[in-house]
Write an enzyme that holds these catalytic residues in place. Sequence first.
Site, mmCIF file in Angstrom:
data_model
loop_
_atom_site.group_PDB
_atom_site.id
_atom_site.type_symbol
_atom_site.label_atom_id
_atom_site.label_comp_id
_atom_site.label_asym_id
_atom_site.label_seq_id
_atom_site.Cartn_x
_atom_site.Cartn_y
_atom_site.Cartn_z
ATOM 1 N N LEU A 274 24.543 -30.693 -1.253
ATOM 2 C CA LEU A 274 25.250 -31.968 -1.277
ATOM 3 C C LEU A 274 26.222 -32.013 -2.446
ATOM 4 O O LEU A 274 25.960 -31.440 -3.502
ATOM 5 C CB LEU A 274 24.225 -33.100 -1.386
ATOM 6 C CG LEU A 274 23.333 -33.216 -0.147
ATOM 7 C CD1 LEU A 274 22.077 -34.025 -0.451
ATOM 8 C CD2 LEU A 274 24.096 -33.823 1.031
ATOM 9 N N HIS B 21 10.662 -28.886 -1.814
ATOM 10 C CA HIS B 21 11.052 -27.475 -1.917
ATOM 11 C C HIS B 21 9.788 -26.622 -1.916
ATOM 12 O O HIS B 21 8.832 -26.920 -2.635
ATOM 13 C CB HIS B 21 11.842 -27.244 -3.206
ATOM 14 C CG HIS B 21 12.226 -25.814 -3.393
ATOM 15 N ND1 HIS B 21 13.262 -25.229 -2.697
ATOM 16 C CD2 HIS B 21 11.687 -24.838 -4.153
ATOM 17 C CE1 HIS B 21 13.346 -23.949 -3.038
ATOM 18 N NE2 HIS B 21 12.398 -23.687 -3.915
#
Length: 188
Positions: free
Chosen positions: A90, A106
């Site tokens: 992003l 993650h």
Amino acid sequence: MLNIIVLISGNGSNLQAIIDNSKSINVNIMAVISNKANAYGLQRAKKANIPTIIIEHTNLSREEFDRKLVLSIKQYNPDLIVLAGFMRLLTNYFIESFPNKIINIHPSLLPKFKGLNTHQRVIDAKEKQHGATVHFVNSQLDAGKIIKQTQVEVRENDTAESLANRVLEKEHILFSEVLKDFANAKNN
Ligand code: GRF
């Protein structure tokens, strides 16, 4: 209720766990957004009557894609934006549009093993412990403030696949725990 938008790119098993736990953790999924039209997670959302939005990035620059994403998220004014297997970097523009409101899961014990293919890299490095991390998203890859982690022991005969499966099971629990904490914090 904690109002969230979930961003996905693929299978969406983390999304499914949030859907399944949503009542008990006081979370309302306002919409699911995918950058892939064929993401299986979209089917999961539809089955649960959650609005789905597809924003594909073909022919768009990173910035153009993020502008579209920001516009569609702003319509909902969510408390939190939850990246659940959203496989796209992003821009700062996106991140600065929602300060302290974007979290990601993650599959590693950050700050170890940022980036892709974490399970194989953990095996190759002969690590004994592996796991997953929920963290705030900032402009650096997998480097935002850590919120909570879960650990998984690496077995001698593990393959990347067997390890990934065990980590994923723990991810599902971890994500709901974190969201429950956010929901509680909102109510207090
Ligand atoms: C998970 O391992 C997550 O940690 C990573 O991508 C995977 C997504 O799995 N960011 P799913 O789409 O939730 O099944």
